[in-house]
Scaffold this active site. Structure first.
Site, PDB file in Angstrom:
ATOM      1  N   GLY A  59       0.838  -1.191   0.000  1.00  0.00           N
ATOM      2  CA  GLY A  59       0.000   0.000   0.000  1.00  0.00           C
ATOM      3  C   GLY A  59       0.872   1.238   0.000  1.00  0.00           C
ATOM      4  O   GLY A  59       2.077   1.169   0.296  1.00  0.00           O
ATOM      5  N   CYS A  86       5.124  -6.195   1.721  1.00  0.00           N
ATOM      6  CA  CYS A  86       5.425  -4.761   1.821  1.00  0.00           C
ATOM      7  C   CYS A  86       4.648  -4.131   2.984  1.00  0.00           C
ATOM      8  O   CYS A  86       4.919  -4.435   4.136  1.00  0.00           O
ATOM      9  CB  CYS A  86       5.141  -4.065   0.490  1.00  0.00           C
ATOM     10  SG  CYS A  86       5.841  -2.401   0.379  1.00  0.00           S
ATOM     11  N   TYR A  87       3.667  -3.269   2.721  1.00  0.00           N
ATOM     12  CA  TYR A  87       2.890  -2.659   3.801  1.00  0.00           C
ATOM     13  C   TYR A  87       2.221  -3.738   4.648  1.00  0.00           C
ATOM     14  O   TYR A  87       2.183  -3.653   5.878  1.00  0.00           O
ATOM     15  CB  TYR A  87       1.845  -1.716   3.211  1.00  0.00           C
ATOM     16  CG  TYR A  87       1.003  -0.979   4.229  1.00  0.00           C
ATOM     17  CD1 TYR A  87       1.427   0.224   4.768  1.00  0.00           C
ATOM     18  CD2 TYR A  87      -0.220  -1.498   4.653  1.00  0.00           C
ATOM     19  CE1 TYR A  87       0.660   0.908   5.704  1.00  0.00           C
ATOM     20  CE2 TYR A  87      -0.999  -0.826   5.588  1.00  0.00           C
ATOM     21  CZ  TYR A  87      -0.551   0.380   6.105  1.00  0.00           C
ATOM     22  OH  TYR A  87      -1.316   1.045   7.045  1.00  0.00           O
ATOM     23  N   HIS A 174       8.113  -6.983  -3.331  1.00  0.00           N
ATOM     24  CA  HIS A 174       6.889  -7.309  -4.070  1.00  0.00           C
ATOM     25  C   HIS A 174       7.114  -8.548  -4.939  1.00  0.00           C
ATOM     26  O   HIS A 174       7.585  -8.445  -6.065  1.00  0.00           O
ATOM     27  CB  HIS A 174       6.474  -6.128  -4.956  1.00  0.00           C
ATOM     28  CG  HIS A 174       5.900  -4.971  -4.197  1.00  0.00           C
ATOM     29  ND1 HIS A 174       4.566  -4.871  -3.898  1.00  0.00           N
ATOM     30  CD2 HIS A 174       6.503  -3.879  -3.651  1.00  0.00           C
ATOM     31  CE1 HIS A 174       4.351  -3.756  -3.216  1.00  0.00           C
ATOM     32  NE2 HIS A 174       5.510  -3.138  -3.051  1.00  0.00           N
ATOM     33  N   GLU A 176       4.916 -10.224  -6.416  1.00  0.00           N
ATOM     34  CA  GLU A 176       3.907 -10.325  -7.475  1.00  0.00           C
ATOM     35  C   GLU A 176       4.349  -9.699  -8.790  1.00  0.00           C
ATOM     36  O   GLU A 176       3.773  -9.987  -9.847  1.00  0.00           O
ATOM     37  CB  GLU A 176       2.587  -9.694  -7.019  1.00  0.00           C
ATOM     38  CG  GLU A 176       2.584  -8.187  -6.892  1.00  0.00           C
ATOM     39  CD  GLU A 176       3.072  -7.672  -5.547  1.00  0.00           C
ATOM     40  OE1 GLU A 176       2.769  -6.521  -5.210  1.00  0.00           O
ATOM     41  OE2 GLU A 176       3.777  -8.437  -4.843  1.00  0.00           O
ATOM     42  N   GLY A 229     -18.219  -5.831 -29.627  1.00  0.00           N
ATOM     43  CA  GLY A 229     -17.315  -6.487 -30.565  1.00  0.00           C
ATOM     44  C   GLY A 229     -15.944  -6.739 -29.970  1.00  0.00           C
ATOM     45  O   GLY A 229     -15.129  -7.450 -30.551  1.00  0.00           O
ATOM     46  N   GLY A 230     -15.677  -6.144 -28.788  1.00  0.00           N
ATOM     47  CA  GLY A 230     -14.420  -6.399 -28.110  1.00  0.00           C
ATOM     48  C   GLY A 230     -14.433  -7.742 -27.405  1.00  0.00           C
ATOM     49  O   GLY A 230     -15.469  -8.417 -27.312  1.00  0.00           O
ATOM     50  N   VAL A 231     -13.289  -8.131 -26.876  1.00  0.00           N
ATOM     51  CA  VAL A 231     -13.149  -9.429 -26.233  1.00  0.00           C
ATOM     52  C   VAL A 231     -14.105  -9.567 -25.053  1.00  0.00           C
ATOM     53  O   VAL A 231     -14.810 -10.573 -24.914  1.00  0.00           O
ATOM     54  CB  VAL A 231     -11.694  -9.634 -25.748  1.00  0.00           C
ATOM     55  CG1 VAL A 231     -11.555 -10.978 -25.041  1.00  0.00           C
ATOM     56  CG2 VAL A 231     -10.726  -9.541 -26.912  1.00  0.00           C
ATOM     57  N   ASP A 232     -14.160  -8.559 -24.201  1.00  0.00           N
ATOM     58  CA  ASP A 232     -14.908  -8.664 -22.948  1.00  0.00           C
ATOM     59  C   ASP A 232     -16.400  -8.830 -23.191  1.00  0.00           C
ATOM     60  O   ASP A 232     -17.045  -9.725 -22.634  1.00  0.00           O
ATOM     61  CB  ASP A 232     -14.644  -7.431 -22.077  1.00  0.00           C
ATOM     62  CG  ASP A 232     -13.161  -7.155 -21.910  1.00  0.00           C
ATOM     63  OD1 ASP A 232     -12.380  -8.101 -22.051  1.00  0.00           O
ATOM     64  OD2 ASP A 232     -12.807  -5.991 -21.651  1.00  0.00           O
ATOM     65  N   SER A 233     -16.964  -7.969 -24.024  1.00  0.00           N
ATOM     66  CA  SER A 233     -18.408  -8.068 -24.277  1.00  0.00           C
ATOM     67  C   SER A 233     -18.737  -9.309 -25.086  1.00  0.00           C
ATOM     68  O   SER A 233     -19.798  -9.911 -24.902  1.00  0.00           O
ATOM     69  CB  SER A 233     -18.914  -6.807 -24.984  1.00  0.00           C
ATOM     70  OG  SER A 233     -18.410  -6.717 -26.300  1.00  0.00           O
ATOM     71  N   LYS A 380      -7.880 -10.378 -18.073  1.00  0.00           N
ATOM     72  CA  LYS A 380      -8.031 -10.510 -19.519  1.00  0.00           C
ATOM     73  C   LYS A 380      -7.613 -11.884 -20.043  1.00  0.00           C
ATOM     74  O   LYS A 380      -8.309 -12.464 -20.884  1.00  0.00           O
ATOM     75  CB  LYS A 380      -7.224  -9.421 -20.223  1.00  0.00           C
ATOM     76  CG  LYS A 380      -7.345  -9.419 -21.745  1.00  0.00           C
ATOM     77  CD  LYS A 380      -8.699  -8.940 -22.216  1.00  0.00           C
ATOM     78  CE  LYS A 380      -8.809  -7.445 -22.102  1.00  0.00           C
ATOM     79  NZ  LYS A 380     -10.037  -6.915 -22.738  1.00  0.00           N
TER      80      LYS A 380
END
Length: 525
Positions: A59, A86-87, A174, A176, A229-233, A380
């Protein structure tokens, strides 16, 4: 995905770090399901979620700062395996009786760490000397009683500690981020070796779980899906269609802010592969009318988000007669919201509102739908895999991300039909050349930005021109929360520049954006 998932989750406690969701992603990469919770989660709330482990995120604050994120220390009494980062490492040390000092010595970026002995189970199998990524001012000066110091750096004598009996561990760096050479090994050691968790979760398990949840939520009601038309929708629509079939009507709004060829791809390729019922709404005049004279990016986003909803509400009204005949209302709206959208719109625990996303923070307050967002807690790459499992063509699930507000936020200045045509042609050229060079898999996306209110002098055809510059913004990323600019070959950049300035007469200058995220966002607006 939420706490009632079949899998007991690893809870990632978010202390306001932009990296908190990246920790959750790394846990999933290790084959364990994860969820984020805010730092003010109570012990009772944690107990109710029945987690298999906790990870306390980093954080931006000091544990000594006024208003710093707090944590219910009684959670440590629940006996849940815990990793502090970290924090979160410092919160853990302080709560367990160690000492956190305001040393004034800061460590940022790549830092050399020395592992003590074999590093305990947390650092087992990693080199005795390794590069880690630090970002801190305060340091743990003394480990809690009964805890072994597992690593140190030149400026941080207690850079990691652990207690195998309590299964409490922590690192100052970190793990990650990719810049920590053996960061994923640290996370996997904690999950698999310290906490004893099997690697048995994958995104494929999301499909059946979400289908059951969607059916329960919807019942026999009718549903509208916002298909861009995008990946998500595309994936969220296909997932809901798999659950409820013809109860779903997909709505594609042609707002005039699309890239070249996008409408045809949706109306032909996507419908053929999924069998979804599709309605196309012609809305260019409406959107451009409301955007006339608007230059502020947040105002643009909110206008576009509002008009999207107005378009769906009109479709809802158009379907009323049919719904009455069937005896079922049109109650739900499907959106392809992902977790990074939620975080950037201020939906993460304690995170700042960086910009409104039309499908999160840009919705009108008088929304007349209940939302279905089956991808809201996913990243994603997980969404792409779900799309492949659902049989969506690779040309759609593998495409580069494109923002919901479309080209409207890639024009710096007022959005007009003429400016959209200029940008649409330049964008198409850039995409064609990147594909021809075989670079589609190497970049996350490459926005082309039109600096509509900027003019520059040029020479074309032996004459003076006063045209627009465009900006190429090629970036590489794993999840859109952090990104670096992609080092494209000079030959490819030259082809893109030459074609744009030769084929789009209004543009006489092509520039390259070489800024990482942070400090910049991927999109300019």
């Amino acid at each position: 995905m939420s706490a009632d998932t079949v899998q007991r989750p690893v809870l990632v406690v978010d202390f306001g770090a932009q990296y908190a969701q990246l920790i959750a992603r790394r846990v999933r990469e290790a084959g364990v399901y994860s969820e984020l919770v805010p730092h003010n989660v109570t012990a009772e709330e944690v107990r109710a979620k029945n987690p298999v482990a906790l990870i306390l995120s980093g954080g931006p604050s000091s544990v000594y700062a006024e208003g710093a994120p707090t944590f219910d220390a009684t959670i440590f009494e629940l006996g849940i395996p815990t990793l502090g980062i970290c924090y979160g490492f410092q919160v853990m040390a302080q709560a367990l009786g160690g000492e956190v000092a305001q040393t004034g010595n800061r460590e940022y970026g790549a830092t050399h760490a020395t592992i003590a002995g074999r590093g305990g189970v947390l650092l087992e199998g990693t080199p005795a000397s390794q590069n880690v990524w630090m970002s801190h001012g305060d340091s743990v000066a003394k480990a809690p009683e009964g805890y072994d110091v597992l690593a140190s750096t030149a400026g941080t004598p207690v850079a990691a500690f652990g207690n195998p009996e309590t299964c409490f561990y922590g690192v100052q760096w970190h793990p990650e981020v990719k810049h920590s050479d053996h960061g994923q090994a640290v996370i996997e050691n904690f999950l698999h070796k310290a906490a004893g968790l099997p690697a048995d979760w994958n995104s494929g398990s999301v499909i059946e779980e979400q289908i059951a949840r969607i059916r329960e939520q919807v019942g026999s009601a009718r549903v509208i899906s916002a298909l861009s038309g995008g990946v998500d929708s595309a994936v969220s629509t296909a997932l809901v269609h798999r659950a409820i079939g013809d109860q779903l009507t997909a709505v594609f709004v042609d707002h005039g802010l699309l890239r070249k060829g996008e409408r045809e791809q949706v109306e032909n390729d996507y419908v053929e592969s999924t069998g979804v019922n599709l309605i196309t709404v012609e809305a260019e005049e409406t959107f451009l009318g409301h955007l006339a004279g608007v230059t502020d990016p947040e105002t643009k986003r909110k206008i576009i988000g509002r008009e999207f909803i107005r378009a769906f509400e009109q479709v809802q009204r158009d379907l009323v007669d049919q719904a009455k005949a069937d005896g079922e209302p049109v109650k739900f709206l499907v959106q392809g919201t992902l977790y990074p959208d939620v975080v950037e719109s201020g939906g993460g625990a304690g995170t700042a509102n960086i910009k409104s996303h039309h499908n999160v923070g840009g919705l009108p307050e008088d929304l007349d739908f209940e939302l279905i967002e089956p991808l809201r807690t996913l990243f994603k790459d997980e969404v792409r895999q779900i799309g492949r499992d659902l049989g969506i063509p690779e040309a759609i699930v593998g495409r580069q991300p494109f923002p919901g507000p479309g080209l409207g936020i890639r024009i710096i200045g007022e959005v007009t039909r003429e400016r959209l045509e200029i940008l649409r042609e330049a964008d198409a050229i850039a995409r064609e050349e990147l594909t021809a060079a075989g670079l589609d898999k190497e970049i996350w996306q490459c926005p082309v930005v039109l600096l509509a209110d900027v003019r520059s002098v040029g020479v074309q055809g032996d004459g003076r021109t006063y045209g627009h510059p465009v900006v190429l913004r090629p970036v590489s990323s794993e999840d859109a929360m952090t990104a670096d600019w992609t080092r494209l070959p000079y030959e490819t950049l030259a082809k893109i520049s030459n074609r744009i300035t030769n084929e789009v007469r209004e543009i006489n200058r092509v520039t390259l954006d070489v800024t990482s995220k942070p400090p910049a966002t991927i999109e300019w607006e």
